[in-house]
Scaffold this active site. Structure first.
Site, PDB file in Angstrom:
ATOM      1  N   CYS A 118      -5.494  -2.179 -11.852  1.00  0.00           N
ATOM      2  CA  CYS A 118      -5.293  -0.959 -12.079  1.00  0.00           C
ATOM      3  C   CYS A 118      -4.575  -0.473 -13.552  1.00  0.00           C
ATOM      4  O   CYS A 118      -4.243  -1.294 -14.282  1.00  0.00           O
ATOM      5  CB  CYS A 118      -5.194  -0.009 -11.243  1.00  0.00           C
ATOM      6  SG  CYS A 118      -3.803   0.517 -11.319  1.00  0.00           S
ATOM      7  N   ARG A 123      -0.683  -3.712  -8.995  1.00  0.00           N
ATOM      8  CA  ARG A 123       0.062  -3.567  -7.563  1.00  0.00           C
ATOM      9  C   ARG A 123      -0.848  -4.794  -5.835  1.00  0.00           C
ATOM     10  O   ARG A 123      -1.752  -3.684  -5.598  1.00  0.00           O
ATOM     11  CB  ARG A 123      -2.003  -2.565  -7.427  1.00  0.00           C
ATOM     12  CG  ARG A 123      -0.748  -0.922  -8.406  1.00  0.00           C
ATOM     13  CD  ARG A 123      -1.164   0.130  -8.423  1.00  0.00           C
ATOM     14  NE  ARG A 123      -0.690   1.505  -7.750  1.00  0.00           N
ATOM     15  CZ  ARG A 123      -2.049   2.477  -7.995  1.00  0.00           C
ATOM     16  NH1 ARG A 123      -2.799   3.052  -8.209  1.00  0.00           N
ATOM     17  NH2 ARG A 123      -1.612   3.051  -6.587  1.00  0.00           N
ATOM     18  N   ASP A 308       4.690  10.036 -10.340  1.00  0.00           N
ATOM     19  CA  ASP A 308       3.047  10.864 -10.044  1.00  0.00           C
ATOM     20  C   ASP A 308       3.374  12.144 -11.069  1.00  0.00           C
ATOM     21  O   ASP A 308       2.312  12.926 -11.815  1.00  0.00           O
ATOM     22  CB  ASP A 308       2.476  11.159  -8.966  1.00  0.00           C
ATOM     23  CG  ASP A 308       1.282  10.597  -8.330  1.00  0.00           C
ATOM     24  OD1 ASP A 308       1.479   8.857  -9.013  1.00  0.00           O
ATOM     25  OD2 ASP A 308       1.393   9.778  -6.623  1.00  0.00           O
ATOM     26  N   ARG A 400     -10.932  12.876  -9.931  1.00  0.00           N
ATOM     27  CA  ARG A 400      -9.883  12.131  -8.886  1.00  0.00           C
ATOM     28  C   ARG A 400      -9.210  12.894  -7.926  1.00  0.00           C
ATOM     29  O   ARG A 400      -8.908  12.772  -7.021  1.00  0.00           O
ATOM     30  CB  ARG A 400      -9.804  10.685  -9.408  1.00  0.00           C
ATOM     31  CG  ARG A 400     -10.724   9.533  -9.379  1.00  0.00           C
ATOM     32  CD  ARG A 400      -9.719   8.240 -10.230  1.00  0.00           C
ATOM     33  NE  ARG A 400      -9.036   7.968  -8.823  1.00  0.00           N
ATOM     34  CZ  ARG A 400      -7.985   7.439  -8.990  1.00  0.00           C
ATOM     35  NH1 ARG A 400      -7.759   6.896 -10.045  1.00  0.00           N
ATOM     36  NH2 ARG A 400      -6.982   7.130  -8.039  1.00  0.00           N
TER      37      ARG A 400
HETATM   38  C1  UD1 Z   1       1.572   6.065  -3.744  1.00  0.00           C
HETATM   39  C2  UD1 Z   1       0.540   6.840  -4.211  1.00  0.00           C
HETATM   40  C3  UD1 Z   1       0.420   6.981  -5.356  1.00  0.00           C
HETATM   41  C4  UD1 Z   1       1.987   6.832  -5.966  1.00  0.00           C
HETATM   42  C5  UD1 Z   1       2.204   5.930  -5.413  1.00  0.00           C
HETATM   43  C6  UD1 Z   1       4.437   5.797  -5.475  1.00  0.00           C
HETATM   44  C7  UD1 Z   1      -1.198   7.461  -2.425  1.00  0.00           C
HETATM   45  C8  UD1 Z   1      -2.688   7.358  -2.318  1.00  0.00           C
HETATM   46  N1  UD1 Z   1      -1.013   7.058  -3.878  1.00  0.00           N
HETATM   47  O1  UD1 Z   1       0.411   4.378  -3.695  1.00  0.00           O
HETATM   48  O2  UD1 Z   1      -0.057   7.846  -6.270  1.00  0.00           O
HETATM   49  O3  UD1 Z   1       2.190   6.357  -7.279  1.00  0.00           O
HETATM   50  O4  UD1 Z   1       2.596   5.894  -4.060  1.00  0.00           O
HETATM   51  O5  UD1 Z   1       4.403   6.569  -5.504  1.00  0.00           O
HETATM   52  O6  UD1 Z   1      -0.251   7.745  -1.892  1.00  0.00           O
HETATM   53  N2  UD1 Z   1       3.972  -3.028  -4.145  1.00  0.00           N
HETATM   54  C9  UD1 Z   1       4.057  -4.309  -4.613  1.00  0.00           C
HETATM   55  N3  UD1 Z   1       3.323  -4.902  -2.957  1.00  0.00           N
HETATM   56  C10 UD1 Z   1       3.000  -3.989  -2.109  1.00  0.00           C
HETATM   57  C11 UD1 Z   1       2.739  -2.769  -2.495  1.00  0.00           C
HETATM   58  C12 UD1 Z   1       3.050  -2.035  -3.457  1.00  0.00           C
HETATM   59  O7  UD1 Z   1       4.529  -4.446  -5.417  1.00  0.00           O
HETATM   60  O8  UD1 Z   1       2.212  -4.823  -1.358  1.00  0.00           O
HETATM   61  C13 UD1 Z   1       4.495  -2.112  -5.540  1.00  0.00           C
HETATM   62  C14 UD1 Z   1       3.061  -1.508  -6.403  1.00  0.00           C
HETATM   63  O9  UD1 Z   1       2.836  -2.155  -7.297  1.00  0.00           O
HETATM   64  C15 UD1 Z   1       3.707  -0.806  -6.910  1.00  0.00           C
HETATM   65  C16 UD1 Z   1       5.253   0.153  -5.818  1.00  0.00           C
HETATM   66  O10 UD1 Z   1       5.627  -1.082  -4.992  1.00  0.00           O
HETATM   67  O11 UD1 Z   1       4.712  -0.908  -7.891  1.00  0.00           O
HETATM   68  C17 UD1 Z   1       5.018   1.191  -5.828  1.00  0.00           C
HETATM   69  O12 UD1 Z   1       3.565   0.877  -4.656  1.00  0.00           O
HETATM   70  P1  UD1 Z   1       2.944   1.565  -3.515  1.00  0.00           P
HETATM   71  O13 UD1 Z   1       4.451   2.646  -2.838  1.00  0.00           O
HETATM   72  O14 UD1 Z   1       3.066   0.512  -2.681  1.00  0.00           O
HETATM   73  O15 UD1 Z   1       2.307   3.297  -3.652  1.00  0.00           O
HETATM   74  P2  UD1 Z   1       0.767   2.796  -3.559  1.00  0.00           P
HETATM   75  O16 UD1 Z   1       1.039   3.135  -1.906  1.00  0.00           O
HETATM   76  O17 UD1 Z   1      -0.221   2.626  -3.629  1.00  0.00           O
END
Ligand code: UD1
Length: 421
Positions: A118, A123, A308, A400
């Site tokens: 994205c 992500r 955010d 959104r």
């Molecule tokens: C959620 C929020 C988003 C916010 C983010 C961080 C929702 C719907 N969205 O996104 O608005 O910006 O938290 O506060 O709640 N990562 C990995 N592997 C994984 C999962 C995540 O490497 O399996 C990395 C991601 O690429 C990113 C970081 O961890 O760099 C944070 O991601 P994460 O906390 O999972 O964010 P979201 O849940 O996607």
């Protein structure tokens, strides 16, 4: 495509009501998949991301209806017909992956498309799958889809996440509610949206403790039942509108706001010269006399400064006195608003995950393009404080995550209108 025209118009005053949290609602909605009985959410925000999640749940066979102008979402997953989250929906919104844990827990299988890249970074979903595998799931990647199964059901386990991912914490906690035995999730995310999810799951009969800390303990139960739950206030919408009087001057009260939702952010506002006061109805924000002062900001998991709000804070710091350093530690590519702000006269030097912002006082209006959800609102904030007119295009990003943005800002004296295109 619609755009938004903003004209810099001086100080703001009045009140802005803050909606229920988009990110909480997007994890509370899939929780319906955990039970045969109805789940009803109140204080839901009216946003296109909520419509996307509605479409996803309906594609699985859930009944979803909205009442009271969209503020109430009534759901039933009594008769599900599919356990596949299709790429066509998941690619629109990463939070679609939050159906993985609930489907797996209730049906022993789930097929969920990987979201793909994205605008703000890669992500991946490795932290989700590692946690679910620790609970006994077998997961393989085929044709861009994660195929997860737990033929013998999920079993509680002790699991430590390598990074406190919000979505992975939500998926693992939801899955563990129906696992056999106890799950201890270490290095869990502590965001208020997770606390809200746990409060709802508890109303549904789940046994969970430790939410809001780094260790969450879940005692699995045989089944969950129906519930009604009020979605927590949106701390990102709150923080965004707190920046409106900060950048324009004046005093605005954010109805429904609470200091506990915006800890580290308030400290940075204070250092920049913005007063925040908790009132009976919410938070009152006022810019102190004189120019905003530069501050350094590093994004971190809650309770640190939220990624955010980084784009919106950058808009403020473009107008500050002095040089601010913003470090983005959560996403690798989240400065796309910087070149747009530069078109408005900002001085920003981006090197990797660090942006150095030299305040210029007043920005100048310009046509700019929204690149993602939070970037789009940062350009609106910048436009409010700029000299002349700013036209922000590609505002579908804004829809959104921000309901009634034009009405809310007009209500405190901003000159802003949506132009149909
Ligand atoms: C959620 C929020 C988003 C916010 C983010 C961080 C929702 C719907 N969205 O996104 O608005 O910006 O938290 O506060 O709640 N990562 C990995 N592997 C994984 C999962 C995540 O490497 O399996 C990395 C991601 O690429 C990113 C970081 O961890 O760099 C944070 O991601 P994460 O906390 O999972 O964010 P979201 O849940 O996607």
């Amino acid at each position: 495509m619609d755009s938004i025209l903003v004209t810099g118009n001086g100080a703001l005053s009045g009140q802005i009501p803050i909606a229920g949290a988009k990110n909480a609602c997007l994890t509370l909605m899939p929780a319906t998949l955990l039970s045969e009985e109805p789940l009803t959410l109140t204080n839901a925000p009216r946003l296109s991301d909520i419509k996307t999640m509605t479409a996803l749940l309906q594609s699985l066979g859930a009944e979803v209806s909205t009442l009271q102008d969209g503020q109430v979402i009534a759901m039933s997953s009594h008769d599900l017909t599919s356990h596949t989250a299709d790429y066509e929906i998941v690619r629109k919104m990463r939070a679609s992956n939050l159906v993985l844990g609930p489907l797996l827990a209730r049906f022993g299988q789930a097929v969920v498309s990987l979201p793909g890249g994205c605008a703000i970074g890669a992500r991946p979903m490795d932290l989700h799958t590692e946690g679910l595998e620790a609970l006994g799931a077998e997961i393989e990647l085929k044709d861009g889809y994660l195929h997860a199964s737990a033929p013998r059901g999920l079993t509680g386990a002790v699991h430590e996440m390598r990074f406190a991912s919000v979505g992975a914490t939500e998926n693992i906690v939801m899955a563990a509610t129906l696992a056999k035995g106890t799950t201890v999730l270490k290095n869990a995310a502590r965001e208020p949206e997770i606390v809200d999810l746990v409060e709802c799951l508890r109303k549904m009969g789940a046994q969970i403790s430790g939410e809001g800390t780094s260790t969450i303990e879940i005692q699995g139960v045989d089944r969950l039942h129906g519930a009604t739950h009020q979605v927590v206030t949106d701390r990102i919408e709150l923080g965004t509108y707190m920046l409106a009087p900060a950048i324009c001057g004046g005093e605005v009260e954010l109805l429904g706001g609470r200091l506990s939702l915006v800890g580290a952010f308030v400290e940075k506002l204070d250092a920049a010269g913005i007063d925040v006061e908790e009132t009976a109805k919410g938070l009152k924000v006022r810019r102190r006399n004189g120019r905003v002062q530069a501050v350094d900001v590093t994004t971190e998991p809650f309770p640190g400064f939220p990624t955010d709000l980084q784009a919106q804070m950058m808009a403020l710091l473009c107008t500050a006195e002095g040089t601010s350093v913003l470090e983005e530690k959560i996403f690798e590519n989240r400065f796309m608003h910087a070149p747009e702000l530069t078109r408005m006269g900002a001085r920003i030097d981006v090197q990797g995950g660090t942006a150095t912002v030299t305040g210029v006082g007043r920005l100048k209006g310009a046509p700019v393009m929204a690149t993602d959800l939070r970037a789009s609102v940062s350009l609106i904030l910048a436009g409010l404080a700029a000299e002349g007119e700013t036209v922000v295009s590609r505002v579908y990003h804004l829809d959104r995550g921000y309901e009634h943005v034009v009405q809310k800002l007009e209500g405190v004296g901003a000159k802003i209108e949506r132009i149909k295109g």
